[in-house]
Design a protein around this motif. Structure first.
Motif, PDB file in Angstrom:
ATOM      1  N   LEU A  91       0.376  -1.704   0.125  1.00 40.28           N
ATOM      2  CA  LEU A  91       0.372  -0.014   0.027  1.00 40.28           C
ATOM      3  C   LEU A  91       1.530   1.445   0.255  1.00 40.28           C
ATOM      4  CD1 LEU A  91      -2.454  -1.380   2.520  1.00 40.28           C
ATOM      5  CD2 LEU A  91      -2.395  -1.716   0.332  1.00 40.28           C
ATOM      6  N   GLN A  92       1.769   1.240   0.473  1.00 47.33           N
ATOM      7  CA  GLN A  92       2.951   2.394   1.139  1.00 47.33           C
ATOM      8  C   GLN A  92       4.081   2.219  -0.891  1.00 47.33           C
ATOM      9  OE1 GLN A  92       5.088   1.850   3.985  1.00 47.33           O
ATOM     10  NE2 GLN A  92       3.366   2.786   5.472  1.00 47.33           N
ATOM     11  N   SER A  93       3.890   1.499  -1.611  1.00 47.58           N
ATOM     12  CA  SER A  93       4.957   1.870  -2.287  1.00 47.58           C
ATOM     13  C   SER A  93       4.345   1.941  -3.822  1.00 47.58           C
ATOM     14  CB  SER A  93       5.870   0.538  -2.267  1.00 47.58           C
ATOM     15  OG  SER A  93       6.635  -0.291  -1.208  1.00 47.58           O
ATOM     16  N   VAL A  94       3.223   1.264  -4.231  1.00 44.92           N
ATOM     17  CA  VAL A  94       2.648   0.813  -5.531  1.00 44.92           C
ATOM     18  C   VAL A  94       1.716   2.403  -5.446  1.00 44.92           C
ATOM     19  CG1 VAL A  94       1.206  -0.282  -6.348  1.00 44.92           C
ATOM     20  CG2 VAL A  94       2.540  -1.103  -5.770  1.00 44.92           C
ATOM     21  N   GLU A 107      11.041  -3.706 -10.908  1.00 45.23           N
ATOM     22  CA  GLU A 107      11.992  -3.240 -10.109  1.00 45.23           C
ATOM     23  C   GLU A 107      11.381  -2.627  -8.640  1.00 45.23           C
ATOM     24  OE1 GLU A 107      11.544  -1.041 -13.160  1.00 45.23           O
ATOM     25  OE2 GLU A 107      13.130  -2.317 -14.455  1.00 45.23           O
ATOM     26  N   LEU A 108       9.352  -1.794  -8.826  1.00 44.72           N
ATOM     27  CA  LEU A 108       9.757  -1.676  -7.122  1.00 44.72           C
ATOM     28  C   LEU A 108       9.162  -3.149  -6.752  1.00 44.72           C
ATOM     29  CD1 LEU A 108       8.011   0.058  -5.265  1.00 44.72           C
ATOM     30  CD2 LEU A 108       6.214   0.182  -7.246  1.00 44.72           C
ATOM     31  N   LYS A 109       8.520  -4.175  -7.893  1.00 41.75           N
ATOM     32  CA  LYS A 109       8.227  -5.105  -6.709  1.00 41.75           C
ATOM     33  C   LYS A 109       9.910  -5.988  -6.206  1.00 41.75           C
ATOM     34  CE  LYS A 109       4.362  -7.036 -10.379  1.00 41.75           C
ATOM     35  NZ  LYS A 109       4.166  -7.585 -11.242  1.00 41.75           N
ATOM     36  N   ASN A 110      10.699  -5.773  -7.240  1.00 44.30           N
ATOM     37  CA  ASN A 110      12.145  -6.541  -6.208  1.00 44.30           C
ATOM     38  C   ASN A 110      12.179  -5.505  -5.060  1.00 44.30           C
ATOM     39  OD1 ASN A 110      12.155  -8.696  -7.734  1.00 44.30           O
ATOM     40  ND2 ASN A 110      13.406  -6.638  -9.856  1.00 44.30           N
ATOM     41  N   ILE A 112      10.209  -4.143  -2.995  1.00 46.29           N
ATOM     42  CA  ILE A 112       9.544  -4.112  -2.137  1.00 46.29           C
ATOM     43  C   ILE A 112       9.910  -5.881  -1.442  1.00 46.29           C
ATOM     44  CG2 ILE A 112       7.421  -5.952  -1.481  1.00 46.29           C
ATOM     45  CD1 ILE A 112       6.194  -4.030  -3.057  1.00 46.29           C
ATOM     46  N   TRP A 113      10.262  -6.645  -2.533  1.00 43.27           N
ATOM     47  CA  TRP A 113      11.498  -8.006  -1.603  1.00 43.27           C
ATOM     48  C   TRP A 113      12.049  -7.561  -1.409  1.00 43.27           C
ATOM     49  CZ3 TRP A 113       9.980 -12.406  -0.906  1.00 43.27           C
ATOM     50  CH2 TRP A 113      11.340 -14.004  -0.540  1.00 43.27           C
ATOM     51  N   GLU A 114      12.831  -6.959  -1.786  1.00 43.24           N
ATOM     52  CA  GLU A 114      14.282  -6.768  -0.931  1.00 43.24           C
ATOM     53  C   GLU A 114      14.104  -5.881   0.473  1.00 43.24           C
ATOM     54  OE1 GLU A 114      16.384  -3.882  -2.797  1.00 43.24           O
ATOM     55  OE2 GLU A 114      16.859  -5.424  -4.610  1.00 43.24           O
ATOM     56  N   GLN A 115      12.763  -5.257   0.220  1.00 41.41           N
ATOM     57  CA  GLN A 115      12.488  -4.860   2.543  1.00 41.41           C
ATOM     58  C   GLN A 115      12.091  -5.549   2.978  1.00 41.41           C
ATOM     59  OE1 GLN A 115       9.677  -1.307   0.860  1.00 41.41           O
ATOM     60  NE2 GLN A 115      10.983   0.142   0.998  1.00 41.41           N
ATOM     61  N   ILE A 116      11.270  -6.578   2.401  1.00 46.06           N
ATOM     62  CA  ILE A 116      11.020  -7.779   3.433  1.00 46.06           C
ATOM     63  C   ILE A 116      12.760  -8.488   3.577  1.00 46.06           C
ATOM     64  CG2 ILE A 116       9.809  -9.770   2.937  1.00 46.06           C
ATOM     65  CD1 ILE A 116       8.029  -8.987   1.723  1.00 46.06           C
ATOM     66  N   ARG A 129       4.920 -15.957  -4.198  1.00 41.09           N
ATOM     67  CA  ARG A 129       4.186 -16.609  -3.351  1.00 41.09           C
ATOM     68  C   ARG A 129       4.384 -15.198  -2.135  1.00 41.09           C
ATOM     69  NH1 ARG A 129       0.640 -20.221  -1.173  1.00 41.09           N
ATOM     70  NH2 ARG A 129       1.771 -22.186  -2.241  1.00 41.09           N
ATOM     71  N   VAL A 130       4.549 -14.419  -1.337  1.00 38.08           N
ATOM     72  CA  VAL A 130       4.637 -13.392  -0.672  1.00 38.08           C
ATOM     73  C   VAL A 130       4.200 -12.190  -2.278  1.00 38.08           C
ATOM     74  CG1 VAL A 130       6.146 -11.139   0.122  1.00 38.08           C
ATOM     75  CG2 VAL A 130       6.658 -13.975   1.204  1.00 38.08           C
ATOM     76  N   LEU A 131       5.145 -12.029  -2.902  1.00 38.94           N
ATOM     77  CA  LEU A 131       4.744 -10.964  -3.771  1.00 38.94           C
ATOM     78  C   LEU A 131       2.984 -11.153  -4.367  1.00 38.94           C
ATOM     79  CD1 LEU A 131       7.680 -10.711  -6.016  1.00 38.94           C
ATOM     80  CD2 LEU A 131       7.263  -9.310  -4.209  1.00 38.94           C
TER      81      LEU A 131
END
Length: 160
Positions: A91-94, A107-110, A112-116, A129-131
């Motif tokens: 919600l905060q990133s997209v 790039e945005l999905k990656n 989010i993955w890096e922040q996780i 699954r997480v994405l």
């Protein structure tokens, strides 16, 4: 208002123009008083989730391990925390101007993955699954946003 008629003994009923009874009309228009009803308390919603405990872990650099079962599902108490954090990140990133999750840049999905990964120790095989969980939470948010704030004012563009 029709004139009032009088009846005397032995006489037929004749209208009397000069004697007219008026209904009692209040001089001021009175508004009927309503019985004081107790105000219904609006149910308090859950509010926004910012996951402050996860943010603290991120600041301190500690990672929580998330267990993945044979089916590739995230399980355990840290998995619940992870899924909540994924929703917050989505919600905060997209941006809300993006129409579908498929149009979100990779790039945005990656990112989010890096922040996780900065907060949780997750098996890289669980990335999809997480994405997809992030996509579902973002879609639910967009649906709620449209239902509450766009569709009711669809015919009134200046309210949008």
């Amino acid at each position: 208002m029709a004139p009032v008629t009088r009846r005397n003994k032995g006489q037929a009923t004749q209208p009397q123009e000069d004697v007219v009874m008026k209904e009692a009309v209040p001089e001021k228009e009175e508004v009927p008083k309503k019985v004081a009803e107790p105000e219904k308390k609006k149910k308090k919603g859950r509010g926004a989730t910012y996951m402050p405990t996860v943010i603290r872990k991120k600041i301190h650099g500690s990672c929580s391990t998330v267990v993945v079962n044979r089916r590739g599902q995230l399980v355990g108490p840290t998995a619940v925390e992870l899924h909540s954090y994924v929703g917050v990140l989505a919600l905060q990133s997209v941006a809300i101007i993006i129409i579908t999750w498929h149009k979100v840049p990779n790039e945005l999905k990656n990112k989010i993955w890096e922040q996780i990964l900065a907060v949780f120790d997750v098996d890289p095989r669980a990335k999809k699954r997480v994405l997809s969980s992030a996509a579902a939470k973002w879609k639910q948010f967009m649906s709620r946003l449209s239902t509450r704030h766009i569709i009711p004012f669809k015919n009134n563009p200046e309210m949008l």
